[in-house]
Design a protein around this motif. Structure first.
Motif, mmCIF file in Angstrom:
data_model
loop_
_atom_site.group_PDB
_atom_site.id
_atom_site.type_symbol
_atom_site.label_atom_id
_atom_site.label_comp_id
_atom_site.label_asym_id
_atom_site.label_seq_id
_atom_site.Cartn_x
_atom_site.Cartn_y
_atom_site.Cartn_z
ATOM 1 N N ASP A 111 0.835 -1.205 0.000
ATOM 2 C CA ASP A 111 0.000 0.000 0.000
ATOM 3 C C ASP A 111 0.869 1.254 0.000
ATOM 4 N N VAL A 112 1.971 1.212 0.752
ATOM 5 C CA VAL A 112 2.901 2.352 0.794
ATOM 6 C C VAL A 112 3.545 2.535 -0.575
ATOM 7 N N GLU A 113 3.913 1.434 -1.224
ATOM 8 C CA GLU A 113 4.538 1.509 -2.548
ATOM 9 C C GLU A 113 3.586 2.180 -3.541
ATOM 10 N N ARG A 114 2.339 1.745 -3.548
ATOM 11 C CA ARG A 114 1.343 2.327 -4.463
ATOM 12 C C ARG A 114 1.109 3.802 -4.150
ATOM 13 N N TRP A 115 1.013 4.136 -2.866
ATOM 14 C CA TRP A 115 0.805 5.521 -2.460
ATOM 15 C C TRP A 115 1.960 6.409 -2.927
ATOM 16 N N ALA A 116 3.216 5.963 -2.712
ATOM 17 C CA ALA A 116 4.385 6.764 -3.096
ATOM 18 C C ALA A 116 4.406 6.999 -4.608
ATOM 19 N N GLU A 117 4.129 5.960 -5.371
ATOM 20 C CA GLU A 117 4.085 6.099 -6.834
ATOM 21 C C GLU A 117 2.977 7.063 -7.252
ATOM 22 N N ALA A 118 1.805 6.953 -6.624
ATOM 23 C CA ALA A 118 0.677 7.818 -6.976
ATOM 24 C C ALA A 118 0.969 9.275 -6.646
ATOM 25 N N VAL A 119 1.553 9.525 -5.484
ATOM 26 C CA VAL A 119 1.885 10.901 -5.098
ATOM 27 C C VAL A 119 2.893 11.471 -6.084
ATOM 28 N N GLY A 120 3.913 10.698 -6.418
ATOM 29 C CA GLY A 120 4.896 11.157 -7.392
ATOM 30 C C GLY A 120 4.250 11.470 -8.731
ATOM 31 N N ALA A 121 3.403 10.556 -9.193
ATOM 32 C CA ALA A 121 2.736 10.741 -10.489
ATOM 33 C C ALA A 121 1.841 11.977 -10.485
ATOM 34 N N ASP A 122 1.160 12.227 -9.359
ATOM 35 C CA ASP A 122 0.290 13.399 -9.247
ATOM 36 C C ASP A 122 1.049 14.694 -9.519
#
Length: 130
Positions: A92-103
């Motif tokens: 979940d942390v991995e997905r969150w970090a990628e999503a924040v970066g992509a945003d």
């Protein structure tokens, strides 16, 4: 890898938990090594860069190190009282970090997550002393 890095890594492999650079330096000097604190810090940085040691910052901001038990990206759950540490996966942390970066248009996002709490043994001991 240098002799100094090998010696520092050996100390960490023999250690139970995370140790500070000062702890490692003190142990090595007590064992007769002719090494400086700056050399210990350089060795730890090199070992960390190579993925051979984990580094985390304690609640009070001190960097501590230990030999990696896993070759894959992971996070740590650390007891504030005794330092007991568990390596945990965090999809979940991995997905969150990628999503924040992509945003924000970032690529090649990396992160460090450390979770602190009280382990069951320390919680039991604290409850028993009340």
């Amino acid at each position: 890898m240098s002799k100094s890095s090998d010696a520092v890594h050996a100390i960490l492999r023999q250690s139970e938990g995370f140790r500070s650079a000062q702890d490692i330096f003190t142990k090595m000097r007590a064992d007769g090594a002719k090494i400086g604190l700056t050399t210990v810090y350089r060795a730890l940085q090199s070992l960390s860069d190579d993925g051979r040691v984990d580094m985390l910052r304690t609640d009070d901001g001190e960097s501590v190190y230990r030999a990696c038990e896993s070759d894959v990206h992971h996070h740590h759950l650390v007891c504030r009282r005794c330092g007991h540490t568990v390596e945990v996966a965090g999809p979940d942390v991995e997905r969150w970090a990628e999503a924040v970066g992509a945003d924000y248009g970032f690529i090649e996002v990396t992160h460090t997550v450390e979770v602190f709490g009280t382990c069951p043994d320390c919680a039991s001991a604290a409850a028993g002393s009340r």
